[in-house]
Motif scaffolding. Sequence first.
Motif, PDB file in Angstrom:
ATOM      1  N   ARG A 161     -10.840   0.792  44.743  1.00  0.00           N
ATOM      2  CA  ARG A 161      -9.797   1.812  44.781  1.00  0.00           C
ATOM      3  C   ARG A 161      -8.452   1.268  44.320  1.00  0.00           C
ATOM      4  NH1 ARG A 161      -8.909   6.819  47.326  1.00  0.00           N
ATOM      5  NH2 ARG A 161     -10.892   6.773  48.453  1.00  0.00           N
ATOM      6  N   ALA A 167      -6.867   1.754  40.819  1.00  0.00           N
ATOM      7  CA  ALA A 167      -6.231   2.983  40.354  1.00  0.00           C
ATOM      8  C   ALA A 167      -5.234   3.586  41.330  1.00  0.00           C
ATOM      9  CB  ALA A 167      -7.312   4.037  40.043  1.00  0.00           C
ATOM     10  N   GLN A 168      -5.375   3.262  42.627  1.00  0.00           N
ATOM     11  CA  GLN A 168      -4.549   3.935  43.621  1.00  0.00           C
ATOM     12  C   GLN A 168      -3.932   2.975  44.621  1.00  0.00           C
ATOM     13  OE1 GLN A 168      -7.383   6.979  45.133  1.00  0.00           O
ATOM     14  NE2 GLN A 168      -6.004   8.475  44.228  1.00  0.00           N
ATOM     15  N   ASP A 211      -2.000   7.875  42.783  1.00  0.00           N
ATOM     16  CA  ASP A 211      -2.357   7.199  41.536  1.00  0.00           C
ATOM     17  C   ASP A 211      -1.217   6.287  41.096  1.00  0.00           C
ATOM     18  OD1 ASP A 211      -4.726   8.519  41.540  1.00  0.00           O
ATOM     19  OD2 ASP A 211      -4.186   9.987  39.997  1.00  0.00           O
ATOM     20  N   GLU A 259      -0.685   5.031  38.214  1.00  0.00           N
ATOM     21  CA  GLU A 259      -0.169   5.329  36.873  1.00  0.00           C
ATOM     22  C   GLU A 259       0.875   6.442  36.861  1.00  0.00           C
ATOM     23  OE1 GLU A 259      -3.777   8.390  35.585  1.00  0.00           O
ATOM     24  OE2 GLU A 259      -3.709   6.347  34.779  1.00  0.00           O
ATOM     25  N   ARG A 310       2.911  -2.177  36.500  1.00  0.00           N
ATOM     26  CA  ARG A 310       2.055  -2.695  37.552  1.00  0.00           C
ATOM     27  C   ARG A 310       2.084  -4.220  37.569  1.00  0.00           C
ATOM     28  NH1 ARG A 310      -3.899  -0.908  39.452  1.00  0.00           N
ATOM     29  NH2 ARG A 310      -4.281  -2.653  40.850  1.00  0.00           N
ATOM     30  N   ARG A 315     -14.443   7.910  43.553  1.00  0.00           N
ATOM     31  CA  ARG A 315     -14.191   8.682  42.334  1.00  0.00           C
ATOM     32  C   ARG A 315     -14.200  10.181  42.616  1.00  0.00           C
ATOM     33  NH1 ARG A 315     -18.291   4.921  38.773  1.00  0.00           N
ATOM     34  NH2 ARG A 315     -16.813   3.231  38.371  1.00  0.00           N
ATOM     35  N   ARG A 355     -10.931  11.063  44.833  1.00  0.00           N
ATOM     36  CA  ARG A 355      -9.685  10.421  44.401  1.00  0.00           C
ATOM     37  C   ARG A 355      -8.471  11.325  44.505  1.00  0.00           C
ATOM     38  NH1 ARG A 355      -8.895   7.443  38.543  1.00  0.00           N
ATOM     39  NH2 ARG A 355      -6.628   7.389  38.552  1.00  0.00           N
TER      40      ARG A 355
END
Length: 419
Positions: free
Chosen positions: A267, A270-271, A282, A284, A292, A389, A392
């Motif tokens: 995880r 991405a998070q 998230d 991003e 990052r 996934r 999410r």
Amino acid sequence: MSAYSQLEQALQSILPMIKPERKDWAVRFDIMADVRDAVQTVENLRGATVEPIGSFVSELFTKWGDLDISVEILTGSHISNTGKRQKESLLADLVGALRSKGTWRKLRLFSNARVPFLKLEHSLQRISCDIYINNLLGQMKAKMLFWINGIDKRFRDIVLLVKEWARAHETDEAESGTWNSYCLTLMVLFHFQTCVPAILPPLKELYPGDLAHDLSGVRADAERQIEETCAVNINRFQLNRSRRINRSTLSGLFMSFFEKFSDIDVRALAQGMNVYSGCWEDIEINMAWQPRTFAFYVEDPFEQPVNTARTVTNNHLTKMADAFRATHNMLASNYYNQAILSATLIRQDRLSPARRSIFRNMPGNNRSRPQVNQASSSQSQSHQTRNFRNNRSSNNENMNKPVQPPHSQTGQIWKAKPS
């Protein structure tokens, strides 16, 4: 006896072993008095106060837990704004004063830390201490957690159990590339926010302001405003009759904690955890987390966007995820006894021979420890990845906007326990 009953019994047996007793409080008051004596011998610190911060204030420390202290330099009634270099200089002066007392060892000054601090250990009490200069923010963070303790007593119990588990698995030392105890506390808080139904609200529902920014001006006024705001919003949350009540047992919450974070290495790609909003976010799309630079994100809800997991390395993140998975798989297997639970959840050198016998003599301890099925473990990790996934984008239900109270309301004031 069912597996869940065994786990519940083990946790209830461990808690008295790790919760601080009156003598543990007294020891820490004595240590603060020792620091206070040293502070008064430093010319530039004459008149400064020595105040506890961190887990001592929030009451989230175990009997072996560290003691965090802030030396507060008085500048009239206003909150002092001491620069980093000045803090380093004052701490360097304090090192000499403490060393001359002969009751301290392992003195190390971390001048390159984001907030400079002095780490040392009391020679007689064997308690590790972190000493800061003018860290009122750290004190108010701890008070916020202390008030949150009052919402649901299970929060403190799970925090203490998780901290002890982390020590047993050597995943609680930021200097070694793992997370610190504050980060672990926030992870438990996040777990309570994201349970179904939620036990605790997003932090913005308790204090919608910016704590770091709001601690300015006259200290008494700033602290009172924060205390009153939290008191009103906590009371509002508790009296909300439409709120669904989570009645999970301690063992249920403990087991689901490890289940929730058993895929943390996947995880984290991405998070990150947004405890202020009470949801996964998230990386991003969070501009405050860009570019990052960290392997793992647990944002400090009281000092955004500071990452409390900034010391975690990729290698250690994998190690910690493995520890989560191993513990969860063991608990989910139902093939364990009290002795195995004791070895998994608490450091054995913490226990006296009498305490160790408590676990050995509990029912069900004639069962041998099963071999871990590697294929099953891999399937479990794969299943967790798919769940991540699929889930999410899930978030908690929105809550009403919190109240901003007038100054006339009564705040919840933290008071130290008597020594």
